[in-house]
Design a protein around this motif. Structure first.
Motif, PDB file in Angstrom:
ATOM      1  N   ALA A  53      -8.143  -2.247   3.019  1.00  0.00           N
ATOM      2  CA  ALA A  53      -6.867  -1.664   2.576  1.00  0.00           C
ATOM      3  C   ALA A  53      -6.904  -1.006   1.190  1.00  0.00           C
ATOM      4  O   ALA A  53      -6.506   0.153   1.051  1.00  0.00           O
ATOM      5  CB  ALA A  53      -5.763  -2.710   2.651  1.00  0.00           C
ATOM      6  N   PRO A  54      -7.359  -1.686   0.131  1.00  0.00           N
ATOM      7  CA  PRO A  54      -7.339  -1.038  -1.191  1.00  0.00           C
ATOM      8  C   PRO A  54      -8.212   0.210  -1.249  1.00  0.00           C
ATOM      9  O   PRO A  54      -7.805   1.237  -1.814  1.00  0.00           O
ATOM     10  CB  PRO A  54      -7.860  -2.142  -2.124  1.00  0.00           C
ATOM     11  CG  PRO A  54      -7.562  -3.418  -1.409  1.00  0.00           C
ATOM     12  CD  PRO A  54      -7.775  -3.099   0.039  1.00  0.00           C
ATOM     13  N   HIS A  55      -9.415   0.132  -0.670  1.00  0.00           N
ATOM     14  CA  HIS A  55     -10.300   1.288  -0.677  1.00  0.00           C
ATOM     15  C   HIS A  55      -9.737   2.416   0.175  1.00  0.00           C
ATOM     16  O   HIS A  55      -9.748   3.595  -0.222  1.00  0.00           O
ATOM     17  CB  HIS A  55     -11.696   0.892  -0.175  1.00  0.00           C
ATOM     18  CG  HIS A  55     -12.701   1.995  -0.262  1.00  0.00           C
ATOM     19  ND1 HIS A  55     -13.522   2.347   0.779  1.00  0.00           N
ATOM     20  CD2 HIS A  55     -13.006   2.843  -1.284  1.00  0.00           C
ATOM     21  CE1 HIS A  55     -14.295   3.360   0.418  1.00  0.00           C
ATOM     22  NE2 HIS A  55     -14.005   3.672  -0.836  1.00  0.00           N
ATOM     23  N   PHE A  56      -9.227   2.078   1.353  1.00  0.00           N
ATOM     24  CA  PHE A  56      -8.601   3.063   2.233  1.00  0.00           C
ATOM     25  C   PHE A  56      -7.443   3.755   1.518  1.00  0.00           C
ATOM     26  O   PHE A  56      -7.310   4.977   1.545  1.00  0.00           O
ATOM     27  CB  PHE A  56      -8.102   2.374   3.507  1.00  0.00           C
ATOM     28  CG  PHE A  56      -7.314   3.257   4.429  1.00  0.00           C
ATOM     29  CD1 PHE A  56      -7.968   4.117   5.309  1.00  0.00           C
ATOM     30  CD2 PHE A  56      -5.926   3.228   4.427  1.00  0.00           C
ATOM     31  CE1 PHE A  56      -7.239   4.937   6.163  1.00  0.00           C
ATOM     32  CE2 PHE A  56      -5.202   4.041   5.275  1.00  0.00           C
ATOM     33  CZ  PHE A  56      -5.858   4.893   6.151  1.00  0.00           C
ATOM     34  N   GLY A 101       9.417   2.029   6.049  1.00  0.00           N
ATOM     35  CA  GLY A 101       8.110   2.067   6.685  1.00  0.00           C
ATOM     36  C   GLY A 101       7.724   0.736   7.299  1.00  0.00           C
ATOM     37  O   GLY A 101       8.252  -0.318   6.918  1.00  0.00           O
ATOM     38  N   CYS A 102       6.828   0.784   8.249  1.00  0.00           N
ATOM     39  CA  CYS A 102       6.272  -0.448   8.805  1.00  0.00           C
ATOM     40  C   CYS A 102       4.818  -0.192   9.187  1.00  0.00           C
ATOM     41  O   CYS A 102       4.418   0.944   9.448  1.00  0.00           O
ATOM     42  CB  CYS A 102       7.074  -0.943  10.007  1.00  0.00           C
ATOM     43  SG  CYS A 102       6.990   0.116  11.471  1.00  0.00           S
ATOM     44  N   ASP A 103       4.034  -1.253   9.185  1.00  0.00           N
ATOM     45  CA  ASP A 103       2.623  -1.158   9.547  1.00  0.00           C
ATOM     46  C   ASP A 103       2.162  -2.523  10.028  1.00  0.00           C
ATOM     47  O   ASP A 103       2.720  -3.553   9.634  1.00  0.00           O
ATOM     48  CB  ASP A 103       1.784  -0.710   8.338  1.00  0.00           C
ATOM     49  CG  ASP A 103       0.432  -0.143   8.749  1.00  0.00           C
ATOM     50  OD1 ASP A 103       0.307   1.098   8.804  1.00  0.00           O
ATOM     51  OD2 ASP A 103      -0.489  -0.931   9.038  1.00  0.00           O
ATOM     52  N   ILE A 104       1.144  -2.529  10.876  1.00  0.00           N
ATOM     53  CA  ILE A 104       0.628  -3.782  11.410  1.00  0.00           C
ATOM     54  C   ILE A 104      -0.202  -4.544  10.380  1.00  0.00           C
ATOM     55  O   ILE A 104      -0.449  -5.742  10.519  1.00  0.00           O
ATOM     56  CB  ILE A 104      -0.221  -3.515  12.674  1.00  0.00           C
ATOM     57  CG1 ILE A 104      -0.443  -4.807  13.479  1.00  0.00           C
ATOM     58  CG2 ILE A 104      -1.545  -2.858  12.313  1.00  0.00           C
ATOM     59  CD1 ILE A 104       0.806  -5.393  14.072  1.00  0.00           C
ATOM     60  N   SER A 105      -0.635  -3.859   9.322  1.00  0.00           N
ATOM     61  CA  SER A 105      -1.512  -4.473   8.326  1.00  0.00           C
ATOM     62  C   SER A 105      -0.729  -5.037   7.145  1.00  0.00           C
ATOM     63  O   SER A 105      -0.154  -4.288   6.359  1.00  0.00           O
ATOM     64  CB  SER A 105      -2.521  -3.442   7.807  1.00  0.00           C
ATOM     65  OG  SER A 105      -3.186  -3.921   6.655  1.00  0.00           O
ATOM     66  N   PRO A 106      -0.716  -6.366   6.990  1.00  0.00           N
ATOM     67  CA  PRO A 106      -0.044  -6.965   5.828  1.00  0.00           C
ATOM     68  C   PRO A 106      -0.632  -6.477   4.499  1.00  0.00           C
ATOM     69  O   PRO A 106       0.097  -6.337   3.519  1.00  0.00           O
ATOM     70  CB  PRO A 106      -0.278  -8.472   6.020  1.00  0.00           C
ATOM     71  CG  PRO A 106      -0.501  -8.629   7.486  1.00  0.00           C
ATOM     72  CD  PRO A 106      -1.224  -7.394   7.911  1.00  0.00           C
ATOM     73  N   SER A 107      -1.938  -6.199   4.479  1.00  0.00           N
ATOM     74  CA  SER A 107      -2.564  -5.739   3.240  1.00  0.00           C
ATOM     75  C   SER A 107      -2.061  -4.363   2.828  1.00  0.00           C
ATOM     76  O   SER A 107      -1.820  -4.099   1.642  1.00  0.00           O
ATOM     77  CB  SER A 107      -4.092  -5.710   3.406  1.00  0.00           C
ATOM     78  OG  SER A 107      -4.603  -7.004   3.654  1.00  0.00           O
ATOM     79  N   LEU A 108      -1.885  -3.473   3.789  1.00  0.00           N
ATOM     80  CA  LEU A 108      -1.345  -2.152   3.476  1.00  0.00           C
ATOM     81  C   LEU A 108       0.133  -2.243   3.111  1.00  0.00           C
ATOM     82  O   LEU A 108       0.607  -1.526   2.219  1.00  0.00           O
ATOM     83  CB  LEU A 108      -1.548  -1.206   4.664  1.00  0.00           C
ATOM     84  CG  LEU A 108      -2.978  -0.714   4.877  1.00  0.00           C
ATOM     85  CD1 LEU A 108      -3.115   0.036   6.195  1.00  0.00           C
ATOM     86  CD2 LEU A 108      -3.440   0.160   3.716  1.00  0.00           C
ATOM     87  N   ILE A 109       0.855  -3.121   3.781  1.00  0.00           N
ATOM     88  CA  ILE A 109       2.274  -3.301   3.465  1.00  0.00           C
ATOM     89  C   ILE A 109       2.451  -3.830   2.044  1.00  0.00           C
ATOM     90  O   ILE A 109       3.381  -3.439   1.331  1.00  0.00           O
ATOM     91  CB  ILE A 109       2.944  -4.243   4.490  1.00  0.00           C
ATOM     92  CG1 ILE A 109       3.130  -3.510   5.824  1.00  0.00           C
ATOM     93  CG2 ILE A 109       4.284  -4.757   3.984  1.00  0.00           C
ATOM     94  CD1 ILE A 109       4.027  -2.282   5.753  1.00  0.00           C
TER      95      ILE A 109
END
Length: 334
Positions: A53-56, A101-109
């Protein structure tokens, strides 16, 4: 700009309990199975994006002109739902509109929350918004991570459901027709024998394989498609095999796309250590990176539009090819 408090105001959220699913009538069974996440998505989409997530996020800042144009042309005061928002680069893009917004990834959220965005963790095939909640919705580079046709269709149905009558939905997906062919050569094509693993036993497309095999346990040499044995029977079989392999290359739509997480990134010592230990990631000492594979179903021309054929309350108002992506804009009609 007015802030919508997703933490306290739950008037727009629809709740789906496990007990309700357990007691659902037989007619709803297929819908429930569509919402059940296949293992290939858990391992090679959800797990990967949480790990990188952080790198992405550090690589995702430029706005696609076509998406920016769509958002900029919406009426002032519109409520826009971004399903699969990633690091939130489109949230708040149009200062005259409201975004959730919503996303399946808690790290991106978490990255989105740290930036002050209104977001929550949610699945694209089961959006947590009431019907007709938003004025518009976007799904940017999301559907190609869903591993079955039914789940991809369900995600589109959800996007249509959550907007008002007259609301617009923009969807973009990676295309088979990639402009950079050199990039495609770095991808790992998934053979037909993988299909049973992510669609389940009994799939009409699935070929029978040993249940003891897992995606990461199959040797890399087999990931390109045909096995060597069935191509060495006789000259006629060799010709047939060559033709079959050529057809598979042209029709290939299932891939693992690598993500290289540099050794110097802080997150390497966390989730990546576990991924390396369990075989879900590998080391590339030449590039100095931990390599994750992301699952993609790349779309052929017309495929995205065909998924909307059974949706009776929406019509296609535009479709186009942009930067190796197929894109479609839907309008909700009722």
């Amino acid at each position: 700009m007015k802030q919508i408090n997703t933490k306290s105001d739950e008037s727009y959220i629809t709740h789906n309990s496990s007990s309700a699913a357990a007691s659902a009538p037989p007619a709803a069974a297929s819908s429930i199975s569509v919402k059940s996440t296949p293992e290939i998505e858990k391992k090679f989409v959800h797990h990967v994006y949480d790990a990188i997530a952080p790198h992405f996020s550090s690589t995702r800042y430029a706005k696609w002109p076509k998406v920016a144009e769509f958002l900029q042309n919406l009426h002032p005061g519109s409520l826009i739902l971004d399903a699969g928002c990633g690091n939130g680069k489109y949230l708040g893009f149009n200062q005259d509109c409201f975004f959730i917004g919503c996303d399946i990834s808690p790290s991106l959220i978490k990255i989105c929350l740290d930036r002050g965005n209104e977001v929550l963790v949610a699945d694209a095939v089961n959006l947590p918004y009431r019907t007709g909640f938003g004025d518009a919705a976007i799904s940017i580079a999301v559907l190609h991570h869903l591993s079955t046709e039914n789940r991809r269709r369900k995600a589109i149905e959800e996007l249509v459901r959550v907007v008002k009558k007259g609301g617009l939905v923009l969807i973009t997906v990676w295309a088979v027709e990639q402009e950079d062919e050199a990039l495609v050569k770095k991808w790992t094509p998934l053979a037909e024998k993988y299909v049973e693993e992510w669609q389940g036993p009994g799939s009409p497309r699935a070929t029978r394989v040993s249940s003891s095999l897992s995606l990461e346990s199959i040797p890399e040499s087999e990931e390109s498609g045909l096995g060597g044995e069935e191509m060495k029977v006789c000259d006629k079989s060799e010709i047939s095999g060559d033709l079959k392999e050529e057809k598979n290359v042209k029709n290939q739509q299932e891939y693992f796309v690598p993500w290289h997480l540099p050794y110097h990134r802080a997150e390497v010592s966390g989730a990546s250590a576990h991924a390396l230990a369990t075989g879900l990631a590998t080391k590339d000492d030449v590039k100095g990176a931990v390599v994750y594979n992301r699952y993609y179903h790349v779309f052929s021309e017309g495929e995205l539009e065909s998924l909307t054929n059974g949706i009776t309350n929406a019509r296609v108002v535009d479709q186009f090819f942009d930067k190796s992506n197929w894109c479609i804009i839907l309008e909700k009609t009722s």
